[in-house]
Design a protein around this motif. Structure first.
Motif, PDB file in Angstrom:
ATOM      1  N   VAL A 148       0.835  -1.203   0.000  1.00  0.00           N
ATOM      2  CA  VAL A 148       0.000   0.000   0.000  1.00  0.00           C
ATOM      3  C   VAL A 148       0.869   1.252   0.000  1.00  0.00           C
ATOM      4  N   LEU A 149       1.931   1.266   0.808  1.00  0.00           N
ATOM      5  CA  LEU A 149       2.831   2.421   0.825  1.00  0.00           C
ATOM      6  C   LEU A 149       3.483   2.623  -0.542  1.00  0.00           C
ATOM      7  N   ALA A 150       3.913   1.531  -1.162  1.00  0.00           N
ATOM      8  CA  ALA A 150       4.517   1.657  -2.489  1.00  0.00           C
ATOM      9  C   ALA A 150       3.508   2.203  -3.492  1.00  0.00           C
ATOM     10  N   ALA A 151       2.244   1.804  -3.335  1.00  0.00           N
ATOM     11  CA  ALA A 151       1.209   2.267  -4.263  1.00  0.00           C
ATOM     12  C   ALA A 151       0.929   3.751  -4.105  1.00  0.00           C
ATOM     13  N   VAL A 152       0.820   4.218  -2.855  1.00  0.00           N
ATOM     14  CA  VAL A 152       0.460   5.622  -2.637  1.00  0.00           C
ATOM     15  C   VAL A 152       1.639   6.556  -2.865  1.00  0.00           C
ATOM     16  N   LEU A 153       2.867   6.038  -2.839  1.00  0.00           N
ATOM     17  CA  LEU A 153       4.019   6.894  -3.075  1.00  0.00           C
ATOM     18  C   LEU A 153       4.240   7.173  -4.557  1.00  0.00           C
ATOM     19  N   LEU A 154       3.597   6.415  -5.412  1.00  0.00           N
ATOM     20  CA  LEU A 154       3.656   6.724  -6.832  1.00  0.00           C
ATOM     21  C   LEU A 154       2.881   8.014  -7.113  1.00  0.00           C
ATOM     22  N   PRO A 155       3.181   8.716  -8.186  1.00  0.00           N
ATOM     23  CA  PRO A 155       2.447   9.960  -8.477  1.00  0.00           C
ATOM     24  C   PRO A 155       0.939   9.732  -8.494  1.00  0.00           C
ATOM     25  N   TRP A 156       0.244  10.597  -7.765  1.00  0.00           N
ATOM     26  CA  TRP A 156      -1.210  10.543  -7.665  1.00  0.00           C
ATOM     27  C   TRP A 156      -1.711   9.201  -7.119  1.00  0.00           C
ATOM     28  N   ALA A 157      -0.849   8.481  -6.441  1.00  0.00           N
ATOM     29  CA  ALA A 157      -1.233   7.198  -5.834  1.00  0.00           C
ATOM     30  C   ALA A 157      -1.841   6.228  -6.842  1.00  0.00           C
ATOM     31  N   VAL A 158      -1.374   6.271  -8.076  1.00  0.00           N
ATOM     32  CA  VAL A 158      -1.968   5.433  -9.125  1.00  0.00           C
ATOM     33  C   VAL A 158      -1.734   3.949  -8.877  1.00  0.00           C
ATOM     34  N   GLY A 159      -0.768   3.625  -8.033  1.00  0.00           N
ATOM     35  CA  GLY A 159      -0.518   2.223  -7.746  1.00  0.00           C
ATOM     36  C   GLY A 159      -1.699   1.514  -7.119  1.00  0.00           C
ATOM     37  N   LEU A 160      -2.589   2.280  -6.480  1.00  0.00           N
ATOM     38  CA  LEU A 160      -3.762   1.659  -5.867  1.00  0.00           C
ATOM     39  C   LEU A 160      -4.705   1.047  -6.889  1.00  0.00           C
ATOM     40  N   LEU A 161      -4.634   1.498  -8.130  1.00  0.00           N
ATOM     41  CA  LEU A 161      -5.464   0.905  -9.174  1.00  0.00           C
ATOM     42  C   LEU A 161      -5.185  -0.589  -9.317  1.00  0.00           C
ATOM     43  N   VAL A 162      -3.947  -0.987  -9.021  1.00  0.00           N
ATOM     44  CA  VAL A 162      -3.569  -2.402  -9.121  1.00  0.00           C
ATOM     45  C   VAL A 162      -3.470  -3.042  -7.742  1.00  0.00           C
ATOM     46  N   VAL A 163      -2.814  -2.364  -6.814  1.00  0.00           N
ATOM     47  CA  VAL A 163      -2.558  -2.956  -5.503  1.00  0.00           C
ATOM     48  C   VAL A 163      -3.850  -3.184  -4.724  1.00  0.00           C
ATOM     49  N   GLY A 164      -4.812  -2.264  -4.842  1.00  0.00           N
ATOM     50  CA  GLY A 164      -6.063  -2.424  -4.116  1.00  0.00           C
ATOM     51  C   GLY A 164      -6.769  -3.730  -4.440  1.00  0.00           C
ATOM     52  N   PRO A 165      -7.118  -3.973  -5.707  1.00  0.00           N
ATOM     53  CA  PRO A 165      -7.778  -5.250  -6.033  1.00  0.00           C
ATOM     54  C   PRO A 165      -6.871  -6.456  -5.844  1.00  0.00           C
ATOM     55  N   TRP A 166      -5.581  -6.299  -6.074  1.00  0.00           N
ATOM     56  CA  TRP A 166      -4.660  -7.421  -5.877  1.00  0.00           C
ATOM     57  C   TRP A 166      -4.720  -7.910  -4.428  1.00  0.00           C
ATOM     58  N   LEU A 167      -4.644  -6.983  -3.475  1.00  0.00           N
ATOM     59  CA  LEU A 167      -4.707  -7.374  -2.071  1.00  0.00           C
ATOM     60  C   LEU A 167      -6.087  -7.910  -1.696  1.00  0.00           C
ATOM     61  N   GLY A 168      -7.134  -7.378  -2.330  1.00  0.00           N
ATOM     62  CA  GLY A 168      -8.465  -7.896  -2.072  1.00  0.00           C
ATOM     63  C   GLY A 168      -8.584  -9.356  -2.469  1.00  0.00           C
ATOM     64  N   HIS A 169      -8.144  -9.681  -3.674  1.00  0.00           N
ATOM     65  CA  HIS A 169      -8.176 -11.078  -4.123  1.00  0.00           C
ATOM     66  C   HIS A 169      -7.277 -11.949  -3.240  1.00  0.00           C
ATOM     67  N   ALA A 170      -6.096 -11.440  -2.907  1.00  0.00           N
ATOM     68  CA  ALA A 170      -5.168 -12.228  -2.097  1.00  0.00           C
ATOM     69  C   ALA A 170      -5.733 -12.489  -0.704  1.00  0.00           C
ATOM     70  N   SER A 171      -6.502 -11.546  -0.171  1.00  0.00           N
ATOM     71  CA  SER A 171      -7.088 -11.730   1.162  1.00  0.00           C
ATOM     72  C   SER A 171      -8.099 -12.867   1.177  1.00  0.00           C
ATOM     73  N   TRP A 172      -8.793 -13.071   0.050  1.00  0.00           N
ATOM     74  CA  TRP A 172      -9.692 -14.223  -0.026  1.00  0.00           C
ATOM     75  C   TRP A 172      -8.896 -15.522   0.115  1.00  0.00           C
ATOM     76  N   HIS A 173      -7.757 -15.586  -0.547  1.00  0.00           N
ATOM     77  CA  HIS A 173      -6.937 -16.797  -0.472  1.00  0.00           C
ATOM     78  C   HIS A 173      -6.281 -16.931   0.904  1.00  0.00           C
ATOM     79  N   ALA A 174      -6.034 -15.810   1.583  1.00  0.00           N
ATOM     80  CA  ALA A 174      -5.544 -15.883   2.956  1.00  0.00           C
ATOM     81  C   ALA A 174      -6.577 -16.558   3.858  1.00  0.00           C
ATOM     82  N   TYR A 175      -7.831 -16.201   3.672  1.00  0.00           N
ATOM     83  CA  TYR A 175      -8.904 -16.843   4.446  1.00  0.00           C
ATOM     84  C   TYR A 175      -9.015 -18.321   4.093  1.00  0.00           C
ATOM     85  N   ARG A 176      -9.038 -18.632   2.798  1.00  0.00           N
ATOM     86  CA  ARG A 176      -9.223 -20.022   2.368  1.00  0.00           C
ATOM     87  C   ARG A 176      -8.039 -20.893   2.782  1.00  0.00           C
ATOM     88  N   GLY A 177      -6.861 -20.308   2.852  1.00  0.00           N
ATOM     89  CA  GLY A 177      -5.699 -21.074   3.273  1.00  0.00           C
ATOM     90  C   GLY A 177      -5.569 -21.216   4.777  1.00  0.00           C
TER      91      GLY A 177
END
Length: 272
Positions: free
Chosen positions: A225-254
């Motif tokens: 998240v820090l790496a995403a928001v440190l990019l100009p205009w926090a554009v990294g959240l466009l990818v990191v946000g959903p990526w972590l959301g999907h990964a959190s589902w697998h954290a629960y399932r695992g």
């Protein structure tokens, strides 16, 4: 005469905490990335929502710092529902179902009661966090609530290390509480239609009994998240946000498996 025992069927299932290691968070990230690539349109929609929330939060903090806490409260209300949409996308892919944005947007409607209770818990923690922050500000700022400039000056001024240290400790404690309560509770509510209290307890159990793995998972989330928001205009959240959301589902399932409860035994009725 000893009576025979007959099982009583139960539709419930018991959660079984799985063994976890330090390699598992990396596996969750890989699985989350695969889910993102499988439905890029859905990921882009939710990533755009997270990105917009970050832009608005930054604008509020820069121009009307006194309203920052209120805006964060709104994020606590909206964020869990956005996250649940990503969990639904991963769940449907896991089960071989067709993925659609409409299904992800409405997945919470049958679980509104449990989600509402969990959001209330999050809001309570956020309000307590805000109150604790005000106490810290009151100790170090004797002229009233600080402005944006004075907060930034305090953070980057080496003479204010005590303020920074205390504020970091207070924030860390409440952040740990939020993380421990929510790390798997929302996907569990989606998957098992569990009530908010049971899901929250399961999440706390996971963090307490698999502490090393969950510390690494939390550190990876913060770093991404820090790496995403440190990019100009926090554009990294466009990818990191959903990526972590999907990964959190697998954290629960695992982290949890489900097994039928052992049937209760009761005496058979006496012969007629």
């Amino acid at each position: 005469m000893k009576l025979a025992e007959q099982p009583v069927a139960s539709p419930e299932a018991a959660r079984v905490l799985q063994p976890l290691g330090l390699a598992d968070p990396w596996r969750w990230l890989r699985a989350g990335w695969s889910d993102l690539l499988a439905a890029p349109g859905i990921a882009l929609f939710y990533g755009g929502c997270f990105w917009l929330m970050a832009l608005l939060l930054g604008a509020v903090f820069r121009n009307k710092a006194e309203y920052t806490l209120s805006f964060v409260s709104g994020c606590f209300l909206v964020g869990p529902f956005l996250a649940m949409g990503l969990y639904e996308s991963s769940r449907r892919r896991e089960q071989g179902l067709e993925q659609s944005l409409a299904a992800s947007l409405t997945c919470w409607d049958r679980r509104l009661g449990s989600m509402g209770m969990l959001v209330l818990v999050l809001l309570l923690l956020e309000l307590l966090w805000g109150r604790a922050s005000l106490v810290v500000f009151a100790v170090f700022f004797t002229t009233g609530m600080p402005s944006t400039a004075s907060v930034l000056q305090a953070v980057f001024n080496p003479q204010n290390w005590q303020f920074v240290a205390v504020y970091a400790v207070v924030g860390g404690v409440f952040a740990a509480l939020v993380f421990s309560t929510c790390v798997v509770s929302i996907p569990m509510i989606l998957d098992r239609d569990t009530d908010a209290v049971t899901a929250g307890i399961a999440s706390l159990q996971l963090v307490a009994e698999r502490t090393g793995t969950m510390l690494l998972w939390g550190a990876l989330i913060v770093a991404l998240v820090l790496a995403a928001v440190l990019l100009p205009w926090a554009v990294g959240l466009l990818v990191v946000g959903p990526w972590l959301g999907h990964a959190s589902w697998h954290a629960y399932r695992g982290s949890f498996a489900w097994s039928p409860l052992t049937p209760r035994a009761q005496p058979a009725p006496p012969p007629a």
